[in-house]
Design an enzyme around this catalytic site. Structure first.
Site, PDB file in Angstrom:
ATOM      1  N   LYS A  25       0.838  -1.209   0.000  1.00  0.00           N
ATOM      2  CA  LYS A  25       0.000   0.000   0.000  1.00  0.00           C
ATOM      3  C   LYS A  25       0.868   1.252   0.000  1.00  0.00           C
ATOM      4  O   LYS A  25       0.628   2.189  -0.764  1.00  0.00           O
ATOM      5  CB  LYS A  25      -0.894   0.006   1.246  1.00  0.00           C
ATOM      6  CG  LYS A  25      -1.441   1.377   1.612  1.00  0.00           C
ATOM      7  CD  LYS A  25      -2.146   1.347   2.965  1.00  0.00           C
ATOM      8  CE  LYS A  25      -2.538   2.738   3.416  1.00  0.00           C
ATOM      9  NZ  LYS A  25      -1.440   3.467   4.093  1.00  0.00           N
ATOM     10  N   ASN A  26       1.882   1.277   0.841  1.00  0.00           N
ATOM     11  CA  ASN A  26       2.665   2.506   0.958  1.00  0.00           C
ATOM     12  C   ASN A  26       3.641   2.707  -0.186  1.00  0.00           C
ATOM     13  O   ASN A  26       4.346   3.716  -0.237  1.00  0.00           O
ATOM     14  CB  ASN A  26       3.390   2.562   2.313  1.00  0.00           C
ATOM     15  CG  ASN A  26       2.407   2.838   3.445  1.00  0.00           C
ATOM     16  OD1 ASN A  26       1.243   3.177   3.193  1.00  0.00           O
ATOM     17  ND2 ASN A  26       2.854   2.690   4.670  1.00  0.00           N
ATOM     18  N   CYS A 120      -5.285   8.075   8.244  1.00  0.00           N
ATOM     19  CA  CYS A 120      -5.690   7.505   9.524  1.00  0.00           C
ATOM     20  C   CYS A 120      -5.725   8.560  10.616  1.00  0.00           C
ATOM     21  O   CYS A 120      -4.933   9.496  10.635  1.00  0.00           O
ATOM     22  CB  CYS A 120      -4.715   6.399   9.918  1.00  0.00           C
ATOM     23  SG  CYS A 120      -5.294   4.795   9.426  1.00  0.00           S
ATOM     24  N   ARG A 125      -0.131  14.691  12.294  1.00  0.00           N
ATOM     25  CA  ARG A 125       0.432  14.499  10.958  1.00  0.00           C
ATOM     26  C   ARG A 125       0.650  15.803  10.198  1.00  0.00           C
ATOM     27  O   ARG A 125       0.073  16.048   9.137  1.00  0.00           O
ATOM     28  CB  ARG A 125      -0.436  13.528  10.145  1.00  0.00           C
ATOM     29  CG  ARG A 125      -0.574  12.195  10.842  1.00  0.00           C
ATOM     30  CD  ARG A 125      -1.235  11.152  10.016  1.00  0.00           C
ATOM     31  NE  ARG A 125      -0.304  10.440   9.167  1.00  0.00           N
ATOM     32  CZ  ARG A 125      -0.578   9.313   8.552  1.00  0.00           C
ATOM     33  NH1 ARG A 125      -1.757   8.758   8.694  1.00  0.00           N
ATOM     34  NH2 ARG A 125       0.297   8.713   7.786  1.00  0.00           N
ATOM     35  N   ILE A 127       2.698  18.720   7.921  1.00  0.00           N
ATOM     36  CA  ILE A 127       3.497  18.566   6.699  1.00  0.00           C
ATOM     37  C   ILE A 127       4.580  19.648   6.617  1.00  0.00           C
ATOM     38  O   ILE A 127       5.009  20.036   5.543  1.00  0.00           O
ATOM     39  CB  ILE A 127       2.621  18.571   5.424  1.00  0.00           C
ATOM     40  CG1 ILE A 127       1.722  19.800   5.377  1.00  0.00           C
ATOM     41  CG2 ILE A 127       1.812  17.303   5.302  1.00  0.00           C
ATOM     42  CD1 ILE A 127       1.142  20.052   3.989  1.00  0.00           C
ATOM     43  N   ASP A 309       3.319   0.851  11.893  1.00  0.00           N
ATOM     44  CA  ASP A 309       2.142   0.262  11.245  1.00  0.00           C
ATOM     45  C   ASP A 309       1.881  -1.179  11.686  1.00  0.00           C
ATOM     46  O   ASP A 309       0.838  -1.743  11.355  1.00  0.00           O
ATOM     47  CB  ASP A 309       2.304   0.297   9.713  1.00  0.00           C
ATOM     48  CG  ASP A 309       2.127   1.693   9.142  1.00  0.00           C
ATOM     49  OD1 ASP A 309       1.800   2.619   9.913  1.00  0.00           O
ATOM     50  OD2 ASP A 309       2.310   1.864   7.924  1.00  0.00           O
ATOM     51  N   ARG A 401      -9.127   0.144   3.559  1.00  0.00           N
ATOM     52  CA  ARG A 401      -8.250   1.177   2.986  1.00  0.00           C
ATOM     53  C   ARG A 401      -6.889   0.606   2.616  1.00  0.00           C
ATOM     54  O   ARG A 401      -6.271   1.044   1.643  1.00  0.00           O
ATOM     55  CB  ARG A 401      -8.029   2.317   4.002  1.00  0.00           C
ATOM     56  CG  ARG A 401      -9.202   3.254   4.167  1.00  0.00           C
ATOM     57  CD  ARG A 401      -8.820   4.435   5.061  1.00  0.00           C
ATOM     58  NE  ARG A 401      -7.496   4.902   4.689  1.00  0.00           N
ATOM     59  CZ  ARG A 401      -6.531   5.227   5.550  1.00  0.00           C
ATOM     60  NH1 ARG A 401      -6.733   5.179   6.837  1.00  0.00           N
ATOM     61  NH2 ARG A 401      -5.357   5.622   5.113  1.00  0.00           N
TER      62      ARG A 401
HETATM   63  C1  UD1 Z   1       3.921   6.981   5.955  1.00  0.00           C
HETATM   64  C2  UD1 Z   1       2.988   5.824   5.731  1.00  0.00           C
HETATM   65  C3  UD1 Z   1       2.356   5.395   7.058  1.00  0.00           C
HETATM   66  C4  UD1 Z   1       3.437   5.105   8.092  1.00  0.00           C
HETATM   67  C5  UD1 Z   1       4.404   6.275   8.201  1.00  0.00           C
HETATM   68  C6  UD1 Z   1       5.579   5.989   9.135  1.00  0.00           C
HETATM   69  C7  UD1 Z   1       2.194   6.259   3.465  1.00  0.00           C
HETATM   70  C8  UD1 Z   1       1.043   6.622   2.597  1.00  0.00           C
HETATM   71  N1  UD1 Z   1       1.945   6.245   4.813  1.00  0.00           N
HETATM   72  O1  UD1 Z   1       3.140   8.069   6.424  1.00  0.00           O
HETATM   73  O2  UD1 Z   1       1.587   4.215   6.832  1.00  0.00           O
HETATM   74  O3  UD1 Z   1       2.826   4.895   9.356  1.00  0.00           O
HETATM   75  O4  UD1 Z   1       4.931   6.607   6.899  1.00  0.00           O
HETATM   76  O5  UD1 Z   1       6.275   4.871   8.695  1.00  0.00           O
HETATM   77  O6  UD1 Z   1       3.285   5.956   3.001  1.00  0.00           O
HETATM   78  N2  UD1 Z   1       5.945  14.561  10.565  1.00  0.00           N
HETATM   79  C9  UD1 Z   1       6.133  15.877  10.890  1.00  0.00           C
HETATM   80  N3  UD1 Z   1       6.216  16.792   9.866  1.00  0.00           N
HETATM   81  C10 UD1 Z   1       6.133  16.433   8.556  1.00  0.00           C
HETATM   82  C11 UD1 Z   1       5.954  15.079   8.244  1.00  0.00           C
HETATM   83  C12 UD1 Z   1       5.857  14.157   9.265  1.00  0.00           C
HETATM   84  O7  UD1 Z   1       6.205  16.236  12.068  1.00  0.00           O
HETATM   85  O8  UD1 Z   1       6.212  17.311   7.695  1.00  0.00           O
HETATM   86  C13 UD1 Z   1       5.823  13.557  11.646  1.00  0.00           C
HETATM   87  C14 UD1 Z   1       4.449  12.892  11.654  1.00  0.00           C
HETATM   88  O9  UD1 Z   1       3.498  13.672  12.349  1.00  0.00           O
HETATM   89  C15 UD1 Z   1       4.757  11.591  12.339  1.00  0.00           C
HETATM   90  C16 UD1 Z   1       6.166  11.269  11.843  1.00  0.00           C
HETATM   91  O10 UD1 Z   1       6.703  12.498  11.383  1.00  0.00           O
HETATM   92  O11 UD1 Z   1       4.765  11.761  13.718  1.00  0.00           O
HETATM   93  C17 UD1 Z   1       6.199  10.235  10.736  1.00  0.00           C
HETATM   94  O12 UD1 Z   1       5.521  10.717   9.597  1.00  0.00           O
HETATM   95  P1  UD1 Z   1       5.920  10.323   8.105  1.00  0.00           P
HETATM   96  O13 UD1 Z   1       7.149   9.485   8.109  1.00  0.00           O
HETATM   97  O14 UD1 Z   1       5.899  11.563   7.288  1.00  0.00           O
HETATM   98  O15 UD1 Z   1       4.683   9.416   7.717  1.00  0.00           O
HETATM   99  P2  UD1 Z   1       3.747   9.529   6.447  1.00  0.00           P
HETATM  100  O16 UD1 Z   1       4.570   9.762   5.228  1.00  0.00           O
HETATM  101  O17 UD1 Z   1       2.612  10.442   6.731  1.00  0.00           O
END
Ligand code: UD1
Length: 425
Positions: A25-26, A120, A125, A127, A309, A401
């Site tokens: 999925k990811n 989720c 989360r 960016i 996950d 999902r």
């Molecule tokens: C991806 C995966 C998700 C997995 C996660 C961590 C997809 C679609 N989803 O999510 O299933 O659980 O990686 O392995 O690939 N963060 C910040 N600022 C940012 C970005 C992230 O603070 O700009 C924080 C998030 O809040 C979280 C942590 O970093 O606490 C990890 O997030 P990230 O690695 O970005 O996960 P996703 O890409 O959202």
């Protein structure tokens, strides 16, 4: 009154036999975004049929992408035509998987407009890291009427250091840097297998990305990318879920279609509890669960540490372990959503901030429980497989999902899981 799908799970049947994992999925979600940056025809094999992908395909079709075909796990996309740069949240369903559309659209059209991101319900989360990196490459961002608007007349290479190795931020920067002018270096980049899968596809499509020691990537920008075909990696989280499902039912299964190197942390933790886990060849893991298994402690980390996950599934497993276990969730601040439901099934768990302390019990009882997020939902299914009686897991759209026909795979292994439609007030 509306109807909602639920799983009915008759506990007490151990899992036996062989099953093959679907594609990750990811991986597929960022790969679909990458296809937009490519501006050509692309083919993906080993594609999972999951609702997050269906939602993303609906969304990109509305933007102008042609879904040429999607059958037998092969997806063909044609992204040559004009593409809208505004991502519309047409079905009211916000999808975290859209986050990499930002990098793809900026790379291709120098402009991107995205509604707020979903996915989720497991934490804030933010960016900020995506924005920090893309800004450093020359993108100007502003929020306008609920949309994040990014404009980058010319993407310029730069050195970016990520304060945290975010998967999504790394993927966005890889996409943008592939078509930027000059050589970009990303330091403290995510090392998840799905990031390498994206790189593998992008390089087939003409990108020039190489890993740099330690834990970074160097991307030499090119003028354009071209069509390519790519078979995506097996889903390590689905594999982990099936491994833990086997262990919690004291079954014996062979799980293929996953690179064992991607699930080492889960293998290690299952072994610590006494389960017998072996690796066969390149892509198969065998698991044999044992009665009276031991407790263990886990801390979620970025890859190759224990994956967040797969934390809720292991938490469900540890509720039935002999002794006390400590689970520390260090990636997402709100990922204990399944714990209240597990307690309704008789589990003994105390939560303080990012830590859950689990006191193993002898048995779980059946209950009507609610999936609140994707992986927490699958944890409840595993608890149901081990519980006495018939458990109902509601709101399984969360599970759909990210898992392709989870109930079919579990039934193939002898689990008694049925999908039913239930009326909701
Ligand atoms: C991806 C995966 C998700 C997995 C996660 C961590 C997809 C679609 N989803 O999510 O299933 O659980 O990686 O392995 O690939 N963060 C910040 N600022 C940012 C970005 C992230 O603070 O700009 C924080 C998030 O809040 C979280 C942590 O970093 O606490 C990890 O997030 P990230 O690695 O970005 O996960 P996703 O890409 O959202």
């Amino acid at each position: 009154m509306t109807t909602q799908e639920s799983f009915l799970i008759e506990g007490g049947h151990s899992l036996h036999g062989s099953v093959r994992c679907s594609g990750a999925k990811n991986s597929i979600l960022p790969l679909v975004a990458a296809a937009i940056a490519v501006r050509d025809t692309v083919t993906f094999q080993n594609v999972p049929d999951i609702s997050d992908l269906q939602s993303l395909l609906t969304l990109i079709q509305a933007m102008g992408v042609k879904v040429v075909s999607f059958k037998d796990a092969e997806l063909v996309l044609d992204t040559r035509g004009p593409i809208a740069t505004r991502v519309e949240n047409t079905n009211g369903y916000s999808l975290r998987g859209t986050q990499t559309l930002v990098g793809a659209l900026l790379a291709r059209e120098h402009r991107a407009m995205l509604p707020s991101l979903g996915g989720c319900n497991i934490g804030a989360r933010p960016i900020d890291l995506h924005i920090k990196g893309l800004r450093a490459m020359g993108t100007q961002f502003e929020w306008r009427e609920g949309y994040l608007v990014g404009q980058a007349p010319a993407l310029k290479a730069c050195d970016v250091y990520l304060d945290f190795p975010s998967v999504g931020a790394t993927e966005n920067l890889l996409l943008a840097a592939s078509l930027a002018e000059g050589t970009t270096r990303i330091f403290n980049a995510a090392q998840e297998p799905e990031v390498y899968d994206l790189i593998s596809f992008l390089n087939k499509a003409g990108a020039r990305i190489v890993p740099v020691f330690p834990f970074g990537f160097r991307i030499e920008g090119v003028n354009e990318l071209h069509g390519a075909s790519h078979s995506i990696i097996g889903d390590r989280i689905e594999a982990s879920t099936l491994m833990v499902a086997t262990a919690i039912t004291q079954g014996e299964t062979k799980i293929s279609g996953v690179d064992a190197r991607h699930v080492w942390s889960v293998i290690a933790k299952l072994r610590e509890t006494g389960a017998v886990v072996e690796v066969e060849g390149d892509d198969t893991v065998t698991v044999k669960g044992v009665p009276d298994y031991r407790s263990t402690d886990i801390r979620t980390l970025t890859f190759p540490g224990y994956p967040t996950d797969a934390q809720p599934q292991m938490t469900a497993y540890l509720t039935l372990a002999h002794g006390n276990s400590v689970v520390v969730e260090s990636i997402f601040e709100n990922r204990f959503g399944a714990i209240l439901e597990l307690e309704r099934m008789g589990a003994h768990i105390k939560v303080a901030d990012e830590t859950a302390i689990i006191e193993g019990v002898d048995s779980l009882n059946s209950a009507i429980v609610q999936a609140k997020d994707l992986r927490g939902g699958s944890a409840l299914v595993l608890a149901g497989l081990a519980a006495h009686g018939t458990t109902t897991v509601k709101s399984i759209y969360h599970i759909d999902r990210g898992y392709e026909a989870l109930e079919t795979k579990l039934a193939q292994l002898g689990g008694h899981v049925t999908r039913v439609n239930q009326m909701e007030a």
